[in-house]
Scaffold this motif. Structure first.
Motif: not given
Lengths: 563, 563
Positions: A69-78, A96-104, A113-117
C-alpha cells in the motif's frame, strides 16, 4: 503438576484482527472513520473490509502473499490494515515520501502481488514499476481515487479502483484466521535503497501484544477520538489501527495537514488523542492558530529529542504529552518514561533531567537492558554505556529474506537495537547516542550510509560522511562532509552537490548542508571519525537549537525513536 | 512469504509475573498495599515476594509443585500471587468458607506440598489434615499470624510463620521464569466435595491475557486505588492481583468487612475501583452509612442477577456499576455488556432489557457463541436457546487430573460453559438459565448435586432435589425438596434436616428451606423435574424479590457468573 497441553479451545492464534468484528458488534453505529465529509460506522468498516478481502481473494491473493500500500492517512489506508491480513496476506505499507527507485527495490524485494496506490502516489509507483527489469513479474495495481483531490479515471495500468474492488466483494466473506499466531502479518521496510533492504516482519501475535500493551501504557479509555497525524505507514501507525478498533474509537483521517487543519479538526471532532513526531509539535506551537485548547488532548510523541522550550509550549497549550521509545522492529513504542508523582515536587531542572530519560518497558515486553560488548549487563549507574537490548512479545520475527541481518540483531535471546544508552540506578533507560547510521529528519529515518553511497557516486567526490545536524524545524537534517578528488578541475559547489542528491534520493534524505574538507578526520585504522564531524557540525552555520548531548543539559523531555 | 520461526528474543513466555519487577521500578515508592496501619510500597512488595520465593525454594519447592493458601484478603494473600509462581510452583487458592472435609479432599487431590494458613483458618486446616488417611504425605504448614486479630504463637503443627519465612529469604533471589508460557500457574477448585473435584488449571499465558483483557475492558487507568472486596480466592481475584501491579495501583486489603468498613475505607483511601458479588452491593445500599459518595467509585460486579432496584440504588449513591460474565474456567470475566451511547436515549424499561444481557466478549477472547446440541450456532434471534461456548486465550488448560472432565467441556475447539443462553440479533449474549447444578448464594457456588448427595445420606430421606430459591439478601439460597422413606416412623422436621446438613457441609451450602413432598415430580424417564420444583419454590414462603425469569421482565442489569 504435570504439563497440560494447550487445546483448541484456549490456543486460538493471537491476532488483533478479531477486534473489528467485536467493534462492529459493540460499536456498530458510532463513527469508525471520519474523513472530510465522509463518515463510516464500525458496521460499515467491517463490511467494507470483508468485501475488500473477498475481492482480493478473488484476485488470487492467498495466505503468505504480500500486498503493498502506498497511501497517506485516508480511510482506505485504515481499512487495508484489516482487509489485507483478512485474506491471510501480509500488509506491506510503503512510505509515500520515498523515491521511485526505493519503491521499486521494495516492491521487488517484497515480491508484492498487489499494490494499492493512492492517486497522489500514482506517478511514483508507475515510475517505480518502470524500473523493474524486463521479464519481471509485475504486481496488480489498484488505484485509490479521491474526489477531494482530483477526479481520477484509472489508466490501463490499473486493474481496478479501490471502490471498484469493494463493490465486487462479498460481505459475508469469512476472514482467514492465521494458521499459527506466528504467521507473518506485516512487512515494513526501514531501509530500501541499499543492496540489502531491511523488511521488518511482525506476526499476528506480535501485533496483538503490541496493541494491548500500548493501550494499557497510554491508558487509552473507551471511545477515544483519534486524529491520524502519525503516518499509518510508519510501523503501521504504532499498531493503533487495531487498537482504536479494540476500544471503539473514532479515526479522524487526514490526507495532508498543517497546524490550521489540525486545530480545526481537534475543534470540530473533539479530538482526544493523537500521535506524532516532534515536528508535529513544532508545527502546532509555531502556528498562529495556537491558542489554548478547550479540552486537553493527549499526544503521544516519539522522535528525535526536541527542545524543552517546544515541549513546554506544547503543554502550555493544553496538550498532555507522553513520550515513547521504540523501533519498527518492535512494532511501535515499547519503552516509556512512566512519570512518578513524587517527581512533581522536584525543581524544574531536576524534573527535566528525569524526563529526558527514555524510561521503562511497557507491559508487553519481557525485559529491556543495556549490555556491554560481551553481552553482560552494564552497571546500573547512569554512566556505564552499552547497547540497548530487549526481549518480549513485541519483537519482530526478523528481516524478510535476510537471515544474516536477522541473526546479527536477534541473538543470545535478545534483540540488539543498535542504540547506545545507559541504565540508571532506578532502572530507567536513557539513550545516550542514537544508532550511528540513522538521522531522524521530520520523523523520517535517513540512513547516513545510504546518503553516503549516493555521494560516493558523484564523479568529483573523494570521501563522504553524513551526520545529523540539529534543526529547529525538522529535528535533524543530514549534513554531508565531503572531500573532493584531487584531480577535479571544476569543483562542485554546495548547491551542485545538493542538486545531485535531489536527483538520486528521496527529498527528505537530501543533505541540507554540505561541508567541504580537504580531508575527513580518521582513526588510526582509517575509519572516519563521525564523532568529530558531529562536533564540527554543531559549530557550523546557525547555532543549533539543540543537540543530542545538549539535550541532557537542558533537560529535554523527548523520546528517541527509530521508525 | 515463508513462515518465519519464533526466536528467543520475541518468544519469552507470556506471564504476568514480570509486572511486579516493573511496578517496583516504576512505582517504587507509592503504596502497593495498605492494610490497617500497615503500608507497603511496590519496592517492599517485590522484595518480600522474592524473599518468600527464595525461602520456599529452600524448603524444596520446585516448578510444578502445588502450594495452597487458605486466607482472606490480607497482604500475605496478595503477595503469594507472585511469590508462589516465582518459584515455578502452582498457586492453589482455597476458599476459607469451605468445610474441613472439602479442604481435606482438595489438599489431597492437589497434592499440596506447602499450605499457607491464615490464623483464622487454623482450626479448619488442622481438622482437614486430621481427615487425611494414615500414611498419607502431609503438606508443610506455614501460619500467617495477624496481630490485629489475635496474638498467635505457632503450634508444633506449623513449620514456620509467614513473616518467619519472609525474613529467611534472599531478596536477590531470581524468580523462576516458566519454561513455557503454557506451564501451569494457578489451580482453583470449583467443586471439591464430590468424588471428582474440579481443579481448574490456568497457564501463565492465560493469566497474562486475562489480565490485559480486563484492564482494557474496564478501562482501568494508572494508579487506581483498588479495594479488595472481592475474595482473592475466587478465581484469583479475577486476575486483578497481577492487573493492579501492571497499572501501579494501590491494593486496599481488608480481612472482613461490612458496609461501615467499606464506606470508611472508600473515604479514607479515596478508593477508585472495587469488585464484588451482588451481595456486596446489597450490603452497601442497605447500610445506614449509604450516603452519596464524594467521588464516583467504579464497581465491577459479577454474580447472580440482582433486582434492578438494587442496581439503581447503587448507582444513585455514586457507584459506577459495570458487569461481567465469566467462570473460574475462564480465569475471570470474559464477557461484558459494552454499553452503547445511543441506548441512553431509550425509555427506562428498554434500557433495562438491554442491560439484562450478558454482552460481548472482551478483547482477550477469540469467540463467544451459543450452540445447539450438534454444535451448530443457534440463530441470532434472541429466542433460540443453546449452550454458551467460548474460545480464546483466557480458557483454562483443563481440570487437574481429570482428562475426562476436561474432554467433556473442552471439545471441538470450544469451551462448553454449561450455561444456557441466546444470542441476540445484535450479537449480544444473554444467559437464559444457569448451569443446572449451580446455586449462587452470596457469591459462592453451591452445587445442588453435592447438597443432594448429603441429603441422600440422611436415614429418613427417600429422594432429594435442591434448587435455587431467590433471596433478598443472598441472591439465592439452596431450597431442598425431600420425600421421606415410607418406613420412617419419626419424621424429621425442616429444622432436623437443616441441622443434619450443617453437620455435613459448609455453612453456605446448607439449605435455608426444606419442603417435604410425598413424591417429587418426574419425567417419563424418571428424572426429577427441577423446573417444576423451581416453580413451586417461587410460590413458597415469602415472595421472592426476584427470580431468574422475572429478571427478564424487570430488566435487571446483572451479570451471571460462576466462580
Amino acid at each position: 503438576m504435570e504439563q497440560m497441553k494447550p487445546n483448541t479451545a484456549n490456543s486460538s492464534p493471537l491476532t488483533p484482527l478479531g477486534f473489528l468484528d467485536r467493534a462492529a458488534t459493540v460499536y456498530g453505529d458510532p463513527p469508525s472513520i471520519i474523513y472530510n465529509q465522509t463518515t463510516f460506522t464500525w458496521s460499515h468498516t467491517r463490511r467494507r473490509c470483508l468485501q475488500l478481502a473477498s475481492a482480493l481473494s478473488s484476485l488470487g491473493i492467498r495466505p503468505g502473499h504480500v500486498v503493498s500500500v502506498v497511501a497517506p492517512n485516508i480511510p482506505a489506508m485504515y481499512e487495508l490494515h484489516f482487509a489485507i491480513p483478512f485474506t491471510g496476506a501480509v500488509l506491506n505499507n510503503i512510505n509515500t515520501r520515498l523515491d521511485a527507485r526505493t519503491v521499486s527495490v521494495i516492491l521487488r524485494h517484497a515480491n508484492s502481488t498487489v499494490v494499492f496506490v493512492d492517486c497522489a502516489s500514482r506517478d511514483l509507483v508507475l515510475q517505480a514499476l518502470s524500473l523493474f527489469p524486463e521479464n519481471t513479474q509485475r504486481p496488480i495495481l489498484i488505484l485509490i481515487t479521491d474526489d477531494t483531490v482530483e477526479k481520477t479515471s484509472p489508466s490501463v495500468d490499473f486493474m481496478d479502483t479501490y471502490e471498484g474492488l469493494v463493490s465486487k466483494g462479498d460481505p459475508s466473506f469469512e476472514w482467514v484466521q492465521p494458521n499459527s499466531e506466528w504467521d507473518p502479518m506485516t512487512l515494513n521496510y526501514t531501509s530500501g535503497t541499499t543492496s540489502s533492504p531491511k523488511g521488518v516482519v511482525h506476526s499476528h501475535r506480535g501485533a496483538l501484544i503490541m496493541t494491548l500493551s500500548i493501550l494499557i501504557d497510554w491508558a487509552v479509555p473507551k471511545n477515544p477520538i483519534f486524529l491520524w497525524t502519525l503516518p499509518l505507514f510508519h510501523a503501521n501507525g504504532w499498531s493503533f489501527p487495531w487498537g482504536i478498533a479494540a476500544v471503539g474509537g473514532t479515526n479522524i483521517c487526514v490526507r495532508k495537514f498543517d497546524a490550521e487543519i489540525v486545530y480545526s479538526l481537534i475543534k470540530r471532532h473533539h479530538v482526544t488523542h493523537m500521535c506524532g513526531a516532534p515536528v508535529v509539535l513544532n508545527m502546532l506551537t509555531n502556528s498562529p492558530e495556537n491558542k489554548p485548547l478547550e479540552k486537553p488532548v493527549q499526544i503521544l510523541a516519539a522522535g528525535a529529542p526536541p527542545p524543552s522550550a517546544v515541549l513546554l509550549r506544547t503543554e502550555a497549550l493544553g496538550f498532555m504529552v507522553s513520550h515513547g521509545y521504540g523501533l519498527t522492529e518492535t512494532g511501535g513504542l515499547v519503552v516509556s518514561c512512566a512519570w512518578k508523582e513524587k517527581w512533581n515536587r522536584l525543581p524544574a531542572t531536576e524534573r527535566a533531567r528525569l524526563k529526558a530519560r527514555q524510561g521503562v518497558r511497557m507491559v508487553g515486553m519481557a525485559e529491556v537492558d543495556v549490555v556491554g560488548p560481551t553481552g553482560e549487563s552494564v552497571k546500573h549507574d547512569g554512566v556505564s554505556i552499552g547497547e540497548v537490548v530487549m526481549k518480549g512479545g513485541c519483537v519482530m520475527l526478523g528481516y524478510f529474506k535476510d537471515p544474516e541481518g536477522t541473526a546479527s540483531c536477534l541473538k543470545n535471546g535478545w534483540f540488539y537495537t543498535g542504540d547506545v544508552g545507559v541504565m540508571h540506578e532506578d532502572g530507567y533507560l536513557e539513550i545516550k547516542d542514537r544508532s550511528k547510521d540513522v538521522i531522524i529528519s521530520g520523523g523520517e529515518n535517513v540512513s547516513s550510509v545510504e546518503v553516503e553511497s549516493v555521494l560516493y557516486n558523484h564523479p568529483a567526490v573523494h570521501e563522504a560522511a553524513v551526520v545529523a545536524r540539529a534543526d529547529e524545524y525538522w529535528g535533524e537534517t543530514p549534513c554531508a562532509f565531503v572531500s573532493l578528488k584531487a584531480c577535479v578541475k571544476e569543483k562542485p559547489t554546495e548547491k551542485d552537490i545538493i542538486e545531485y542528491c535531489r536527483e538520486n534520493m528521496p527529498r527528505y534524505m537530501v543533505p541540507k548542508t554540505v561541508v567541504f574538507k580537504d580531508e575527513l578526520p580518521k582513526t588510526s585504522t582509517g575509519k572516519i571519525q563521525k564523532f568529530m564531524l558531529r562536533q564540527i557540525c554543531r559549530g557550523h552555520g546557525t547555532t543549533p537549537l539543540f543537540s543530542f548531548t545538549k539535550t541532557l543539559q537542558i533537560g529535554v523531555n523527548w523520546w528517541h525513536v527509530r521508525f
